[in-house]
Design a protein around this motif. Structure first.
Motif, PDB file in Angstrom:
ATOM      1  N   HIS A  98       0.832  -1.202   0.000  1.00 26.62           N
ATOM      2  CA  HIS A  98       0.000   0.000   0.000  1.00 26.62           C
ATOM      3  C   HIS A  98       0.871   1.258   0.000  1.00 26.62           C
ATOM      4  O   HIS A  98       0.615   2.208  -0.737  1.00 26.62           O
ATOM      5  N   LEU A 101       2.427   1.756  -3.426  1.00 25.86           N
ATOM      6  CA  LEU A 101       1.469   2.311  -4.399  1.00 25.86           C
ATOM      7  C   LEU A 101       1.305   3.813  -4.184  1.00 25.86           C
ATOM      8  O   LEU A 101       1.258   4.595  -5.138  1.00 25.86           O
ATOM      9  N   GLN A 102       1.246   4.220  -2.925  1.00 24.63           N
ATOM     10  CA  GLN A 102       1.150   5.655  -2.614  1.00 24.63           C
ATOM     11  C   GLN A 102       2.370   6.399  -3.159  1.00 24.63           C
ATOM     12  O   GLN A 102       2.257   7.484  -3.727  1.00 24.63           O
ATOM     13  N   HIS A 105       2.143   6.888  -6.890  1.00 30.29           N
ATOM     14  CA  HIS A 105       1.165   7.940  -7.219  1.00 30.29           C
ATOM     15  C   HIS A 105       1.714   9.329  -6.893  1.00 30.29           C
ATOM     16  O   HIS A 105       1.496  10.270  -7.650  1.00 30.29           O
ATOM     17  N   LYS A 110       1.369   6.121 -12.988  1.00 31.34           N
ATOM     18  CA  LYS A 110       0.322   5.135 -12.739  1.00 31.34           C
ATOM     19  C   LYS A 110       0.957   3.953 -12.024  1.00 31.34           C
ATOM     20  O   LYS A 110       2.093   3.567 -12.333  1.00 31.34           O
ATOM     21  N   VAL A 127      -6.160  -3.814  -1.781  1.00 28.38           N
ATOM     22  CA  VAL A 127      -5.504  -2.678  -2.448  1.00 28.38           C
ATOM     23  C   VAL A 127      -5.985  -2.465  -3.889  1.00 28.38           C
ATOM     24  O   VAL A 127      -5.520  -1.551  -4.561  1.00 28.38           O
ATOM     25  N   ALA A 129      -8.448  -1.114  -5.223  1.00 28.56           N
ATOM     26  CA  ALA A 129      -8.959   0.233  -5.546  1.00 28.56           C
ATOM     27  C   ALA A 129      -7.822   1.238  -5.733  1.00 28.56           C
ATOM     28  O   ALA A 129      -8.029   2.305  -6.314  1.00 28.56           O
ATOM     29  N   ASP A 130      -6.632   0.902  -5.256  1.00 31.77           N
ATOM     30  CA  ASP A 130      -5.481   1.816  -5.371  1.00 31.77           C
ATOM     31  C   ASP A 130      -4.568   1.458  -6.547  1.00 31.77           C
ATOM     32  O   ASP A 130      -3.508   2.052  -6.721  1.00 31.77           O
ATOM     33  N   ASP A 132      -3.761   0.948 -10.611  1.00 37.37           N
ATOM     34  CA  ASP A 132      -4.189   1.351 -11.955  1.00 37.37           C
ATOM     35  C   ASP A 132      -4.087   0.194 -12.948  1.00 37.37           C
ATOM     36  O   ASP A 132      -4.894   0.108 -13.877  1.00 37.37           O
ATOM     37  N   SER A 168     -13.153  -0.851  -8.621  1.00 37.19           N
ATOM     38  CA  SER A 168     -11.808  -0.421  -8.986  1.00 37.19           C
ATOM     39  C   SER A 168     -11.754  -0.066 -10.472  1.00 37.19           C
ATOM     40  O   SER A 168     -12.527  -0.585 -11.274  1.00 37.19           O
TER      41      SER A 168
END
Ligand code: DX5
Ligand code: ZN
Length: 220
Positions: A98, A101-102, A105, A110, A127, A129-130, A132, A168
């Motif tokens: 997580h 991924l942050q 971003h 992406k 995860v 939804a987070d 791409d 997502s």
């Protein structure tokens, strides 16, 4: 809907990278897939940041960078600076996925997550939804030119369900052993992006091969 095509530069002629990138610029490719292998996460070494920069210098298509490396967090910024538009890390290499991924971003890229053939789709549920792009490995990562693993089809079904159930926007990318035989079935099952290395670069007419893959259509 037509699929996006991401030819893998791993299968290109490395002594003529500039002309290979120009060929892809003139093709219907949507991305240039850039495979980074460290000899630790996978049993092979490809190339790294300077070569990615060199590709980017000539590329007119976005770079889809697939990091097959341990501790990818250390290199996210460098690959972003080298031109990566999509940065995919491996689920198996990220204890704090997580956070990773942050970080991707925050760099304005992406975020992709690649999963090995043995990794269940369900492990992405918290995860999804987070993410791409989910890069479903249809071979064991490390080498081009391997045989497509048939279990991938049912993984796409489960991934599609997961994406819908969590609202997502993740796209489904299939990487490894993609060719004209399995591509229609992959697209029909819900693949959005097809990576193809040897099938494109070993063909007599890569531009036509890319156009042919791109023209495979689903009903909707
Ligand atoms: C495998 C790489 C793939 C590979 C695909 O480790 O992630 O992107 O280059 O090559 P083909 O299409 O030859 O299987
Ligand atoms: Zn790849």
């Amino acid at each position: 809907m037509y699929p996006s095509i991401a030819p893998s530069i791993l299968a290109a002629d490395f002594a003529n990278l500039q002309s290979e990138v120009k060929m892809l610029n003139n093709s219907k490719a949507d991305f240039i897939h850039v495979d980074i292998m460290d000899g630790v996460f996978v049993p092979n070494i490809s190339f790294g940041i300077p070569v990615t920069e060199a590709i980017y210098k000539h590329a007119q298509k976005p770079l889809d960078v697939h990091l097959m490396i341990v501790e990818p967090d250390k290199y996210l910024e460098a690959f972003r600076k080298a031109g990566a538009e999509v940065i995919s890390v491996h689920y198996e290499a990220c204890p704090h996925l997580h956070r990773t991924l942050q970080a991707i971003h925050l760099l304005g890229a992406k975020a992709g997550v690649a999963i090995n053939p043995h990794t269940p789709i369900e492990l992405l549920s918290e995860v999804i939804a987070d993410i791409d792009v989910v890069c479903v490995m249809s071979v064991n990562p490390g080498f081009g030119g391997q045989k497509f693993i048939e279990n991938t089809y049912s993984k796409i079904d489960r991934l599609k369900e997961l994406i819908l159930s969590k609202n997502s926007k993740a796209q489904i990318e299939i990487d490894g052993g993609v060719n004209a035989q399995n591509a229609p079935k992959l697209i029909e099952r819900g693949a959005d992006i097809l990576v193809a290395g040897s099938f494109v670069f070993n063909s007599d007419d890569p531009i036509k091969t890319i156009a042919d893959l791109k023209s495979i259509r689903t009903k909707d």
